[in-house]
Each structure stands twice: as C-alpha cells, then as structure tokens.
Design a protein around this motif. Sequence first.
Motif, PDB file in Angstrom:
ATOM      1  N   CYS A  61       0.784  -1.234   0.000  1.00  0.00           N
ATOM      2  CA  CYS A  61       0.000   0.000   0.000  1.00  0.00           C
ATOM      3  C   CYS A  61       0.817   1.287   0.000  1.00  0.00           C
ATOM      4  CB  CYS A  61      -0.981  -0.002   1.154  1.00  0.00           C
ATOM      5  SG  CYS A  61      -0.220  -0.188   2.774  1.00  0.00           S
ATOM      6  N   THR A  62       1.849   1.419   0.808  1.00  0.00           N
ATOM      7  CA  THR A  62       2.564   2.693   0.907  1.00  0.00           C
ATOM      8  C   THR A  62       3.157   3.141  -0.426  1.00  0.00           C
ATOM      9  OG1 THR A  62       2.997   2.524   3.270  1.00  0.00           O
ATOM     10  CG2 THR A  62       4.507   3.890   2.002  1.00  0.00           C
ATOM     11  N   HIS A  81      10.104   0.384  -0.282  1.00  0.00           N
ATOM     12  CA  HIS A  81      10.414  -0.862   0.408  1.00  0.00           C
ATOM     13  C   HIS A  81       9.280  -1.476   1.214  1.00  0.00           C
ATOM     14  CE1 HIS A  81      14.503  -0.836  -0.858  1.00  0.00           C
ATOM     15  NE2 HIS A  81      14.688   0.374  -0.372  1.00  0.00           N
ATOM     16  N   TRP A  82       8.634  -0.733   2.030  1.00  0.00           N
ATOM     17  CA  TRP A  82       7.664  -1.324   2.938  1.00  0.00           C
ATOM     18  C   TRP A  82       6.581  -0.307   3.237  1.00  0.00           C
ATOM     19  CZ3 TRP A  82       6.386  -5.967   3.428  1.00  0.00           C
ATOM     20  CH2 TRP A  82       5.690  -6.461   4.525  1.00  0.00           C
ATOM     21  N   GLN A  83       5.671  -0.668   4.096  1.00  0.00           N
ATOM     22  CA  GLN A  83       4.589   0.250   4.425  1.00  0.00           C
ATOM     23  C   GLN A  83       4.934   1.104   5.637  1.00  0.00           C
ATOM     24  OE1 GLN A  83       2.188  -3.020   4.508  1.00  0.00           O
ATOM     25  NE2 GLN A  83       2.186  -3.355   6.686  1.00  0.00           N
ATOM     26  N   VAL A  84       4.345   2.282   5.669  1.00  0.00           N
ATOM     27  CA  VAL A  84       4.514   3.175   6.804  1.00  0.00           C
ATOM     28  C   VAL A  84       3.428   2.818   7.817  1.00  0.00           C
ATOM     29  CG1 VAL A  84       4.488   5.560   7.597  1.00  0.00           C
ATOM     30  CG2 VAL A  84       5.427   5.011   5.355  1.00  0.00           C
ATOM     31  N   VAL A  85       3.835   2.460   9.009  1.00  0.00           N
ATOM     32  CA  VAL A  85       2.885   2.132  10.074  1.00  0.00           C
ATOM     33  C   VAL A  85       2.735   3.349  10.988  1.00  0.00           C
ATOM     34  CG1 VAL A  85       3.336  -0.345   9.984  1.00  0.00           C
ATOM     35  CG2 VAL A  85       4.710   1.087  11.474  1.00  0.00           C
ATOM     36  N   PRO A  86       1.653   3.432  11.760  1.00  0.00           N
ATOM     37  CA  PRO A  86       1.415   4.627  12.590  1.00  0.00           C
ATOM     38  C   PRO A  86       2.554   4.984  13.557  1.00  0.00           C
ATOM     39  CG  PRO A  86      -0.555   3.287  12.499  1.00  0.00           C
ATOM     40  CD  PRO A  86       0.526   2.495  11.821  1.00  0.00           C
ATOM     41  N   GLU A  88       5.733   4.869  13.003  1.00  0.00           N
ATOM     42  CA  GLU A  88       6.926   5.359  12.311  1.00  0.00           C
ATOM     43  C   GLU A  88       7.040   6.876  12.448  1.00  0.00           C
ATOM     44  OE1 GLU A  88       9.319   3.643  10.936  1.00  0.00           O
ATOM     45  OE2 GLU A  88       8.369   1.693  11.044  1.00  0.00           O
ATOM     46  N   PRO A  89       8.253   7.377  12.631  1.00  0.00           N
ATOM     47  CA  PRO A  89       8.446   8.831  12.736  1.00  0.00           C
ATOM     48  C   PRO A  89       8.613   9.503  11.370  1.00  0.00           C
ATOM     49  CG  PRO A  89      10.497   7.716  13.189  1.00  0.00           C
ATOM     50  CD  PRO A  89       9.460   6.634  12.967  1.00  0.00           C
ATOM     51  N   TRP A  90       8.365   8.790  10.269  1.00  0.00           N
ATOM     52  CA  TRP A  90       8.554   9.349   8.935  1.00  0.00           C
ATOM     53  C   TRP A  90       7.364   8.998   8.054  1.00  0.00           C
ATOM     54  CZ3 TRP A  90       8.730   5.838   4.916  1.00  0.00           C
ATOM     55  CH2 TRP A  90       8.882   4.509   5.292  1.00  0.00           C
ATOM     56  N   GLY A  91       7.302   9.585   6.911  1.00  0.00           N
ATOM     57  CA  GLY A  91       6.229   9.325   5.959  1.00  0.00           C
ATOM     58  C   GLY A  91       6.596   9.921   4.613  1.00  0.00           C
ATOM     59  N   LEU A  92       5.610  10.346   3.880  1.00  0.00           N
ATOM     60  CA  LEU A  92       5.843  10.972   2.584  1.00  0.00           C
ATOM     61  C   LEU A  92       6.620  12.259   2.800  1.00  0.00           C
ATOM     62  CD1 LEU A  92       5.064  10.547  -0.410  1.00  0.00           C
ATOM     63  CD2 LEU A  92       3.114  12.033   0.005  1.00  0.00           C
ATOM     64  N   PRO A  93       7.706  12.466   2.055  1.00  0.00           N
ATOM     65  CA  PRO A  93       8.488  13.698   2.255  1.00  0.00           C
ATOM     66  C   PRO A  93       7.615  14.949   2.097  1.00  0.00           C
ATOM     67  CG  PRO A  93       9.668  12.165   0.830  1.00  0.00           C
ATOM     68  CD  PRO A  93       8.292  11.602   1.046  1.00  0.00           C
ATOM     69  N   THR A  94       7.811  15.919   2.995  1.00  0.00           N
ATOM     70  CA  THR A  94       6.946  17.105   3.000  1.00  0.00           C
ATOM     71  C   THR A  94       7.064  17.931   1.727  1.00  0.00           C
ATOM     72  OG1 THR A  94       8.652  18.315   4.210  1.00  0.00           O
ATOM     73  CG2 THR A  94       6.899  17.296   5.492  1.00  0.00           C
ATOM     74  N   GLN A  95       8.190  17.876   1.037  1.00  0.00           N
ATOM     75  CA  GLN A  95       8.306  18.640  -0.205  1.00  0.00           C
ATOM     76  C   GLN A  95       7.511  18.003  -1.349  1.00  0.00           C
ATOM     77  OE1 GLN A  95      10.905  17.131   1.280  1.00  0.00           O
ATOM     78  NE2 GLN A  95      12.169  16.028  -0.201  1.00  0.00           N
ATOM     79  N   GLU A  96       6.956  16.803  -1.121  1.00  0.00           N
ATOM     80  CA  GLU A  96       6.165  16.111  -2.141  1.00  0.00           C
ATOM     81  C   GLU A  96       4.681  16.377  -2.012  1.00  0.00           C
ATOM     82  OE1 GLU A  96       7.511  14.717  -4.627  1.00  0.00           O
ATOM     83  OE2 GLU A  96       9.565  14.604  -3.886  1.00  0.00           O
ATOM     84  N   VAL A  97       4.252  16.953  -0.889  1.00  0.00           N
ATOM     85  CA  VAL A  97       2.812  17.186  -0.703  1.00  0.00           C
ATOM     86  C   VAL A  97       2.431  18.617  -0.932  1.00  0.00           C
ATOM     87  CG1 VAL A  97       1.954  15.306   0.696  1.00  0.00           C
ATOM     88  CG2 VAL A  97       3.305  17.063   1.762  1.00  0.00           C
TER      89      VAL A  97
END
Length: 97
Positions: A61-62, A81-86, A88-97
């Motif tokens: 999914c991620t 690589h893998w999914q982001v779980v709740p 995790e301290p990271w996610g989609l890079p902020t410059q991408e949103v």
Amino acid sequence: PAPQLTDQKVVNPHIVMVLMDDVGYNDLGYGSSDLHMMTPFIDDISGQGIRFGALYGQPICTPARAALLTGKYPIHMQMQHWQVVPQEPWGLPTQEV
C-alpha cells in the motif's frame, strides 16, 4: 443581441478511480477465469467504462499510495520498500505534498 438560453442539459462525465491494495488481475470477476459474478458491482462499473489492463503497480500500500498522490515512482521518494505504520516517525516527504 442577448444569448439565447436553451433547455439542453450539459452532461459531464463521472470519473471514478478505484485503488485496491493487494489485488491481482484474477482476483476480480471480470478478469477471472473462475470468479464470475463474485464482484458484480465492480464488474458492472468495468463494463460501462474504460478498463486499463496493462499497468505498473506496487505490491504493497505505501508505495502505491505515494505514487498516486505525487505522480512519481516510489523509489524517487524512498517509499519503495515497505509500508509506513502509525508508529513510524517518517512518511511521505513534505516537499512532495
């Protein structure tokens, strides 16, 4: 002269995008050799619209959601690589949103 009003109704197309995680081509009725009528509503939507049969998808999914939201391949955002779980301290890079 003033423009003439008509009773003709403008019909705009409806666009429905469906994103399903972990679904293969044979997992839906319209693409299956043994699951006929198991997904009647999806089959009906598919029969009335355009079906994309050749595509590049992600196995989890991620990466799939990151690609959908940004229009980029997940590897370009380090999301492949893998999914982001709740937790995790990271996610989609902020410059991408």
